[in-house]
Design an enzyme around this catalytic site. Structure first.
Site, short mmCIF file in Angstrom:
data_model
loop_
_atom_site.label_atom_id
_atom_site.label_comp_id
_atom_site.label_asym_id
_atom_site.label_seq_id
_atom_site.Cartn_x
_atom_site.Cartn_y
_atom_site.Cartn_z
NE ARG A 220 -3.53 0.18 2.77
CZ ARG A 220 -4.14 0.39 3.93
NH1 ARG A 220 -4.11 -0.53 4.89
NH2 ARG A 220 -4.79 1.52 4.15
CG HIS A 221 -1.29 4.65 0.10
ND1 HIS A 221 -1.43 5.14 1.38
CD2 HIS A 221 -2.45 4.05 -0.21
CE1 HIS A 221 -2.65 4.87 1.81
NE2 HIS A 221 -3.31 4.20 0.87
CG ASN A 227 -3.94 5.99 5.69
OD1 ASN A 227 -2.93 6.01 5.00
ND2 ASN A 227 -5.06 5.42 5.26
NE ARG A 267 -5.04 6.66 -0.67
CZ ARG A 267 -6.11 7.01 -1.36
NH1 ARG A 267 -6.16 8.19 -1.97
NH2 ARG A 267 -7.15 6.19 -1.45
CD GLU A 287 -9.06 1.06 -1.64
OE1 GLU A 287 -9.16 0.24 -2.56
OE2 GLU A 287 -8.70 0.75 -0.49
CG HIS A 353 -5.33 2.56 -3.05
ND1 HIS A 353 -5.08 3.76 -2.46
CD2 HIS A 353 -5.01 2.72 -4.36
CE1 HIS A 353 -4.64 4.63 -3.36
NE2 HIS A 353 -4.59 4.02 -4.53
O1 F6P Z 1 -8.99 3.19 4.78
C1 F6P Z 1 -8.20 2.99 3.67
C2 F6P Z 1 -8.97 2.34 2.53
O2 F6P Z 1 -8.06 2.09 1.50
C3 F6P Z 1 -10.17 3.15 2.02
O3 F6P Z 1 -9.87 4.15 1.10
C4 F6P Z 1 -11.08 2.06 1.47
O4 F6P Z 1 -12.41 2.47 1.31
C5 F6P Z 1 -10.89 1.00 2.52
O5 F6P Z 1 -9.54 1.09 2.96
C6 F6P Z 1 -11.14 -0.41 2.04
O6 F6P Z 1 -11.18 -1.31 3.14
P1 F6P Z 1 -12.59 -1.86 3.67
O7 F6P Z 1 -13.24 -2.48 2.48
O8 F6P Z 1 -12.21 -2.85 4.73
O9 F6P Z 1 -13.40 -0.73 4.19
#
Ligand code: F6P
Length: 399
Positions: A220-221, A227, A267, A287, A353
């Protein structure tokens, strides 16, 4: 667009043309997308049914009538099991055998027509002596047929088997739906209805795969301001700690010949900024699109949209954010990225991501669909994936 029916993919090729490798690649690509797909390998049936006597080249001599009839019977048994499975519970079945004669292929076509299956022939032609020598050497080391046999003897016998097949080989006729590969990636020819989406996808994958073993690194970044607040989506820059990670990542790969794929989010691009190798931004690595929830925290979502929060908990893989995407959608979007990765001949580093990396990882290392959205994918972790024939193994690296 042609409506897809149950599909039989029929491999064609002399021994040592990596038909099983290609079958496994196809299986993984479609299984990852949620298709019910299975390989029917005639070699396995032969070993089970005819046992030891079928492991040496005499068994494949077309002049030995009794053996030729036995091989035909086994091939038909295998295809009959394929048909039963495909009719009852499958979407795609791969018939992994040499199928080098027109007579055999005519039989298979008539069976497909009788069962209402679509079919396509995948013919793998290789005449590069260097590639063949490598394949034959590795094949005699791994094949159950040559277990306990001396390598030199096994190689000679395997070449003899190849010559037997060469003596009856007829290439697939132009009139039949087919994909032809020449020397693994040198050239591909396609001859099918371009409106058939599955045929197109099969050709795209086969066009991308090659025999080069490579490392694929996924990370990941670095940490972002979003975050820190547990906000999802957005386009936040890196924090100081995030920049630190980007520097460390670069030092970790110093001196290595790499290609880097990033999403086009700030990012990810910033995380790759210290590298001076080839870098490619792919929009499809962005993402998961969280639609109306973009830039919110999980607590804010639970408070403002309790139904979204609950539905995600119930079925996170299929849940689609309003005006956004689901994990299932994401896998469809990531097909193009997988093809780009597969087609590389050198090591690849993907900087993307959390949800994207979960989906990419699950292509290489299979997970049940429902588990994919829960694969651990924290910041500051690198996963090294390396090929083990058509399968993959992985390890986590800390830097
Ligand atoms: O929080 C970081 C992230 O990459 C968000 O941008 C994304 O919506 C999420 O994680 C994805 O993870 P999850 O599906 O568990 O919410």
């Amino acid at each position: 667009m042609v409506e897809n029916r149950r599909l039989a993919v029929i491999m064609v090729g002399l021994p040592a043309r990596r038909k099983t490798f290609l079958s496994l690649k196809l299986q993984r690509y479609f299984e990852w997308q949620g298709y019910r797909i299975r390989i029917f390998n005639v070699g396995g049936y032969r070993r089970d049914i005819s046992g030891f006597k079928s492991s040496t080249s005499d068994f494949f001599d077309p002049r030995a009538r009794a053996f030729a009839q036995e091989r035909e019977r086994i091939a038909k048994q295998c295809f009959s099991d394929l048909a039963v499975w495909l009719r009852a519970e499958g979407d795609i079945a791969i018939y992994d055998a040499t199928n080098v004669t027109s007579a055999r292929r005519e039989y298979l076509i008539s069976e497909c027509l009788r069962n209402g299956f679509d079919y396509i022939f995948v013919e793998n032609i290789c005449d590069d002596p260097e590639i063949l020598e490598k394949i034959v050497s590795s094949k005699v080391n791994t094949s159950a047929d040559y277990k306990d046999k001396k390598a030199a003897w096994a190689k000679k016998d395997f070449w003899e088997r190849i010559r037997h097949y060469e003596s009856v080989y007829e290439t697939v006729g132009e009139g039949l739906p087919n994909i032809r590969l020449f020397n693994f990636g040198e050239r591909i020819s396609k001859n099918f209805d371009p409106g058939h989406s599955l045929y197109c996808e099969i050709a795209e994958l086969l066009e991308s795969v090659n025999l080069n073993g490579k490392n694929i690194y996924i990370t990941r970044h670095g940490e972002t301001f979003f975050n820190l607040e547990d906000r999802i989506g957005g386009d936040s820059p890196l924090t100081e700690k995030g920049v630190d990670f980007a520097k460390k990542l670069n030092s970790h790969f110093t001196g290595r010949d790499l290609i880097i794929f990033t999403s086009n989010k700030r990012r990810a691009v910033e995380t790759a900024s210290f590298f001076d190798c080839e870098k490619v931004c792919l929009e499809e690595l962005n993402e998961i699109n969280s639609g109306i929830c973009d830039s919110m925290t999980y607590d804010e979502i639970a408070e403002r949209y309790p139904a979204i929060h609950d539905s995600r908990k119930t079925d996170k893989f299929h849940f689609r954010y309003p005006q956004g995407e689901s994990y299932r959608d994401l896998i469809q979007r990531l097909k193009k990225a997988i093809l780009r990765i597969e087609s590389q001949r050198k090591d690849v580093l993907v900087i993307a991501h959390r949800a994207v990396n979960r989906c990419l990882f699950s292509y290489f290392i299979p997970f049940p669909q429902g588990d994919i959205p829960y694969i651990e994918m924290p910041l500051n972790k690198i996963i090294r994936i390396h090929s083990k024939d058509a399968r993959y193994a992985f390890e986590e690296l800390s830097i």
